[in-house]
Design a protein around this motif. Structure first.
Motif, short mmCIF file in Angstrom:
data_model
loop_
_atom_site.label_atom_id
_atom_site.label_comp_id
_atom_site.label_asym_id
_atom_site.label_seq_id
_atom_site.Cartn_x
_atom_site.Cartn_y
_atom_site.Cartn_z
N THR A 73 -21.03 15.28 66.66
CA THR A 73 -21.28 15.26 65.21
C THR A 73 -22.61 15.96 64.91
O THR A 73 -22.69 16.80 64.01
N LYS A 116 -16.11 18.74 74.06
CA LYS A 116 -14.73 18.28 73.79
C LYS A 116 -13.87 18.46 75.05
O LYS A 116 -13.06 17.59 75.37
N THR A 143 -7.53 15.72 67.10
CA THR A 143 -8.71 16.41 67.66
C THR A 143 -8.31 17.79 68.17
O THR A 143 -9.11 18.72 68.11
N HIS A 146 -8.13 20.08 65.25
CA HIS A 146 -9.50 20.36 64.81
C HIS A 146 -10.16 21.39 65.75
O HIS A 146 -10.83 22.31 65.29
N TRP A 190 -14.15 17.10 60.77
CA TRP A 190 -14.72 16.24 61.81
C TRP A 190 -15.39 15.00 61.20
O TRP A 190 -15.29 13.90 61.75
N PHE A 194 -14.01 11.68 62.95
CA PHE A 194 -14.88 10.93 63.88
C PHE A 194 -14.94 9.43 63.58
O PHE A 194 -14.66 8.63 64.48
#
Lengths: 201, 80
Positions: A73, A116, A143, A146, A190, A194
């Motif tokens: 983040t 990631k 994810t 993303h 995100w 998250f």
């Protein structure tokens, strides 16, 4: 442009108060809204599924690495700052400094992808893959999509970085603003994914 | 612009720290999910308004983004 990479004039930009000229362009904003709505609907379906299988979602969420998620983040938000700074500097005609910020954005994007990949590798070795349970189906799909957006954003920014100085400045600014808007879309997605995937269960 | 880019980034970092502190110290509290989602909406709007420069855009765009973020966050908190 002079030798230090500073353009003679500050670039004129269209009036962004006009509904049809949001920063980044109307076509890109239609895509951004469609993407946000798609992820928004997916999050609502995820929450509905959590209501059906509460125990599975609670135990599965405990297996995610919150530290990596938090670092990611910070990395993504910092890359967003660099990208915004890049556009700001380019608009003022400071092309060389703008390119440095773009490079910083790309490096941070790469850091996000590496972290990631590390997280995916851990999950795969633990056997927590697609098909393990509903929670991990959502985790990999959301994810994963993303990450595809981040990769696409990096390709777009890399392309602008290469071609930026070959185009007339007005056109280059338009392209850069559009690329920046797409990059910030990755931040926005995100920021919703998250907390929902990593934190609230 | 009301906030400079750097000030906006600092606020975003503080929100991340606050979120981490909430996760560490208030996980069992009943309002935990609401706090997390409020912080998420705050970050979402700061990125949209200042990094994406939507604070300079037509009010309809600002309204769409704000309503979207609030609806998603409210749905998450209510369905939790």
């Amino acid at each position: 442009m002079n030798e230090s990479g500073i353009a003679a004039d500050v670039i004129e930009t269209p009036d962004t108060k006009d509904f049809f000229y949001p920063p980044g362009g109307i076509l890109l904003w239609i895509i951004i809204l469609l993407e946000l709505f798609t992820f928004g609907i997916a999050i609502v379906i995820f929450m509905y599924s959590a209501g059906q299988e509460r125990a599975v979602f609670e135990t599965s969420a405990q297996q995610l690495n919150i530290t990596i998620g938090s670092i990611n983040t910070v990395v993504l938000l910092t890359s967003g700052y660099c990208m915004a700074k890049c556009v700001h500097l380019f608009r003022r005609g400071e092309v060389t400094r703008s390119k440095k910020q773009l490079l910083a954005t790309l490096i941070l994007g790469l850091v996000f992808m590496v972290l990631k990949a590390v997280e995916y590798e851990h999950k795969a070795t633990e056997g927590l893959t697609l098909g393990t349970n509903t929670y991990f189906d959502f985790y990999w799909m959301l994810t994963g999509f993303h990450l595809v957006h981040v990769a696409t954003g990096m390709v777009i920014l890399l392309w602008w970085n290469v071609t930026m100085q070959r185009k007339p400045q007005g056109e280059a600014l338009g392209n850069l603003e559009a690329g920046a808007a797409f990059w910030h879309l990755c931040d926005l997605i995100w920021l919703l994914l998250f907390p929902v995937l990593y934190l609230i269960f | 612009m009301f906030l400079t880019l750097r000030t906006n980034w600092i606020i975003l970092m503080l929100a991340v720290v606050l979120m981490s502190a909430t996760v560490l110290y208030a996980r069992t509290w009943s309002g935990f999910a609401a706090v997390i989602m409020v912080l998420s909406v705050l970050k979402f709007l700061l990125v949209a308004f200042y990094f994406m420069e939507m604070s300079k855009a037509h009010p309809a765009w600002r309204a769409i983004l704000t309503v979207f973020a609030v609806i998603v966050a409210a749905a998450v908190v209510l369905m939790k």
